[in-house]
Design a protein around this motif. Structure first.
Motif, PDB file in Angstrom:
ATOM      1  N   GLU A  96      31.462  -6.296 -28.991  1.00  0.00           N
ATOM      2  CA  GLU A  96      32.667  -5.468 -29.135  1.00  0.00           C
ATOM      3  C   GLU A  96      32.999  -5.270 -30.610  1.00  0.00           C
ATOM      4  O   GLU A  96      33.323  -4.158 -31.054  1.00  0.00           O
ATOM      5  CB  GLU A  96      33.835  -6.123 -28.398  1.00  0.00           C
ATOM      6  CG  GLU A  96      35.095  -5.269 -28.328  1.00  0.00           C
ATOM      7  CD  GLU A  96      35.973  -5.363 -29.582  1.00  0.00           C
ATOM      8  OE1 GLU A  96      36.675  -4.373 -29.900  1.00  0.00           O
ATOM      9  OE2 GLU A  96      35.931  -6.427 -30.245  1.00  0.00           O
ATOM     10  N   ARG A  97      32.891  -6.331 -31.396  1.00  0.00           N
ATOM     11  CA  ARG A  97      33.173  -6.225 -32.833  1.00  0.00           C
ATOM     12  C   ARG A  97      32.120  -5.343 -33.499  1.00  0.00           C
ATOM     13  O   ARG A  97      32.420  -4.566 -34.415  1.00  0.00           O
ATOM     14  CB  ARG A  97      33.211  -7.621 -33.452  1.00  0.00           C
ATOM     15  CG  ARG A  97      33.701  -7.650 -34.883  1.00  0.00           C
ATOM     16  CD  ARG A  97      33.894  -9.083 -35.384  1.00  0.00           C
ATOM     17  NE  ARG A  97      35.149  -9.658 -34.887  1.00  0.00           N
ATOM     18  CZ  ARG A  97      35.238 -10.527 -33.888  1.00  0.00           C
ATOM     19  NH1 ARG A  97      34.154 -10.931 -33.270  1.00  0.00           N
ATOM     20  NH2 ARG A  97      36.410 -10.992 -33.500  1.00  0.00           N
ATOM     21  N   ARG A 133      32.942  -1.735 -32.817  1.00  0.00           N
ATOM     22  CA  ARG A 133      34.104  -1.284 -33.578  1.00  0.00           C
ATOM     23  C   ARG A 133      33.741  -1.009 -35.037  1.00  0.00           C
ATOM     24  O   ARG A 133      34.140   0.014 -35.611  1.00  0.00           O
ATOM     25  CB  ARG A 133      35.219  -2.329 -33.496  1.00  0.00           C
ATOM     26  CG  ARG A 133      36.517  -1.867 -34.162  1.00  0.00           C
ATOM     27  CD  ARG A 133      37.659  -2.810 -33.905  1.00  0.00           C
ATOM     28  NE  ARG A 133      37.512  -4.083 -34.595  1.00  0.00           N
ATOM     29  CZ  ARG A 133      37.240  -5.227 -34.001  1.00  0.00           C
ATOM     30  NH1 ARG A 133      37.054  -5.269 -32.679  1.00  0.00           N
ATOM     31  NH2 ARG A 133      37.143  -6.352 -34.687  1.00  0.00           N
ATOM     32  N   HIS A 134      32.977  -1.920 -35.643  1.00  0.00           N
ATOM     33  CA  HIS A 134      32.603  -1.726 -37.046  1.00  0.00           C
ATOM     34  C   HIS A 134      31.598  -0.589 -37.192  1.00  0.00           C
ATOM     35  O   HIS A 134      31.614   0.126 -38.205  1.00  0.00           O
ATOM     36  CB  HIS A 134      32.037  -3.017 -37.623  1.00  0.00           C
ATOM     37  CG  HIS A 134      33.074  -4.074 -37.867  1.00  0.00           C
ATOM     38  ND1 HIS A 134      34.180  -3.867 -38.662  1.00  0.00           N
ATOM     39  CD2 HIS A 134      33.181  -5.355 -37.415  1.00  0.00           C
ATOM     40  CE1 HIS A 134      34.918  -4.966 -38.702  1.00  0.00           C
ATOM     41  NE2 HIS A 134      34.331  -5.892 -37.953  1.00  0.00           N
TER      42      HIS A 134
END
Length: 548
Positions: free
Chosen positions: A470-471, A474-475
């Motif tokens: 998920e991170r 997002r990045h």
């Protein structure tokens, strides 16, 4: 019963008793300090003492050397008119003390030599340390000569008033130095007394050293063969090497030879490793026409430049236009994983020459890894894709996965999509299932291949939280509009900051990005996107990290 009264001993008997004593005794009259009597031991130690003459001793104690003998004495009062000197020969005790001091000095020297020689595995540093220690403790000048290499011997020399000198000797010059050819061949050292210093050539040591009085040539024992030779010289016509000096020099040479041999072996291993490692290092990324490629690799251990994760780019063959990309992860880290990584990459390169599809590559690779006799403790996850430039600046990718995390596509609106390519692990089952997928990238869009070391990197505020998918999504979404090289560098830096120095797995990243404008050829050749961000990234400008 009548008691017998003892009779006083006669003077002759008293003299006999005194002469039989091992301690020297001198009886003197207090008036005039005249010697009245000296026993045999006193006359032996101090031949100049004669009864009837003035005493040569004064004070309350005596310490002197006579004819090589060390004599200690104390004065004792007997009565108002007489006193006596009691003397002892301490020569043997003094010699033993001196020998003990010499042995302590030699032991300290060998301890220092062991400490300094073991502090480095650099051949040149070890040879210089050997010369420095020899000049400090064993000789006025020292020279270390290395074994023959292509007809020449490297050497290093130290002497008073001169900085360390280095050079090489031709093989024909070795016979000019007495004992040197034998020492380099590993024969036992020739005693110093058998070597004539006058036969040493003028180039052996600087003229400022003066006449050489003693010369010693000692082999430096190595691993099964000599590590070189040590030449020691003492200046002055009366200079010599005692048997103890030669024994100390031999012990030192044995330690120095072992250190130089270990450093030489280490250097050979380093050179061999560098040659073998060169083909395992991540390749330089080409820049084909029509799209941009960018990659990053970070090994789990900083001491290793290779590991279990890898990427590769295989250019068109047989007049084709497709470029093949691959990114994989061998189970584990370190050298063993790197060896299997090399095998996988070589297999893919060979299959590329045949021109088969990515899914066929995975099938053949699986069969290759399951060949009899191969260790099967490790498996591979892998994504292989063919990249083709299509119309209107678009790029088409056909991706096949063997149990690897799905590639991600970053659209121009910031949407992140997973590529639905799926398959089973490589190198585990006799038959694998591969479901490839095709993706099209519009100008400016990007496809990211990555290893699970990225998402499983642990760190963050708690120090044990995974970076996570998920991170990553997002990045990656925040990289819209960035050139591929900048996007990859930004993700790599974010993960490094997340781990903040903690343990990590190997991490590999490979990005394919469709050009937003026609490619521009920069100085040095190769197509490049004209974006200033990409130009800066290609040139290594670290400031691109901070650009939004």
């Amino acid at each position: 019963m009548t008691r017998t009264v003892p009779v006083a001993p006669a003077p002759a008997l008293l003299r006999a008793v005194m002469d039989a004593a091992t301690e020297a005794v001198i009886l003197c009259a207090a008036a005039g300090d005249v010697v009245l009597f000296a026993n045999a031991e006193a006359l032996r130690l101090l031949p100049g003492v004669n009864p009837g003459e003035d005493s040569p001793l004064s004070g309350d104690s005596y310490r002197a050397e006579h004819d090589g003998r060390h004599v200690y004495g104390m004065r004792r009062r007997l009565d108002d008119d007489h006193y006596a000197w009691f003397l002892r020969d301490h020569t043997e005790e003094t010699e033993r003390t001196a020998e003990l001091e010499v042995e302590r000095s030699r032991t300290a020297f060998l301890a220092e030599a062991g400490r300094r020689l073991s502090a480095s595995l650099h051949v040149r540093r070890c040879t210089r340390t050997t010369a420095e220690l020899a000049v400090t403790h064993l000789a006025d000048a020292a020279m270390v000569v290395m074994p023959l290499d292509n007809g020449r011997c490297a050497w290093i020399r130290l002497s008073p008033g001169h900085a360390a000198e280095e050079g090489t000797l031709a093989e024909r010059m070795l016979i000019e130095v007495p004992g040197l050819p034998e020492a380099l061949d590993g024969f036992p050292p020739i005693p110093s007394r058998w070597l004539d210093p006058a036969q040493a050539p003028g180039w052996l040591f600087p003229a400022g050293l003066g006449p050489i009085g003693a010369l010693l040539v000692i082999p430096l024992p190595g691993n099964a063969e000599p590590a070189g030779a040590l030449i020691l010289a003492r200046s002055g016509h009366t200079a010599t090497y005692s048997a103890g000096d030669e024994m100390l020099a031999r012990v030192f040479a044995a330690r120095a030879g072992a250190a130089i041999a270990a450093a030489t072996l280490y250097q050979e291993q380093v050179d061999t490793t560098a040659v073998l490692q060169a083909d395992l290092l991540p390749p330089e990324i080409p820049q084909p026409d029509g799209f941009e490629l960018a990659a990053s690799y970070q090994a789990a251990r900083d001491s290793l430049r290779i590991g279990g994760d890898f990427y590769d780019v295989l250019g068109p063959v047989n007049g084709g236009s497709d470029t093949v990309i691959a990114l994989g992860d061998v189970c584990g880290t370190g050298p063993e994983a790197a060896v299997l990584t090399g095998k996988v990459r070589q297999t893919l390169r060979a299959l590329r020459l045949v021109g088969i599809t990515p899914e066929a590559m995975l099938t053949v690779l699986n069969q290759a890894l399951l060949q009899p006799g191969r260790r099967r403790q490790r498996f591979v996850t892998l994504v292989v894709g063919s990249v083709h430039r299509s119309e209107h600046g678009r790029v088409r990718l056909r991706l096949a996965s063997g149990g690897h995390p799905p590639p991600l596509v970053l659209r121009h609106d910031g949407t992140v999509e997973e590529v639905p390519a799926k398959g089973t692990l490589i190198g585990v089952l006799p038959e694998i299932t591969v479901r490839p997928a095709t993706v099209e990238l519009a100008p400016g869009e990007l496809c990211l291949l990555y290893s699970d070391g990225l998402t499983e990197a642990r760190g963050g505020p708690s120090g044990d939280e995974q970076f996570g998918e998920e991170r990553l999504h997002r990045h990656l979404a925040g990289c819209v509009g960035m050139p591929g090289a900048v996007a990859v560098e930004r993700l790599r830096q974010l993960v490094s900051d997340w781990v903040h120095g903690g343990p990590r797995d190997d991490i590999a990243l490979l990005a394919v990005r469709a050009h937003t404008r026609p490619p521009l050829t920069l100085r040095g050749g190769g197509a490049r996107n004209a974006s200033p961000y990409l130009v800066a990234a290609q040139r290594g400008d670290r400031r691109v990290r901070s650009r939004p």
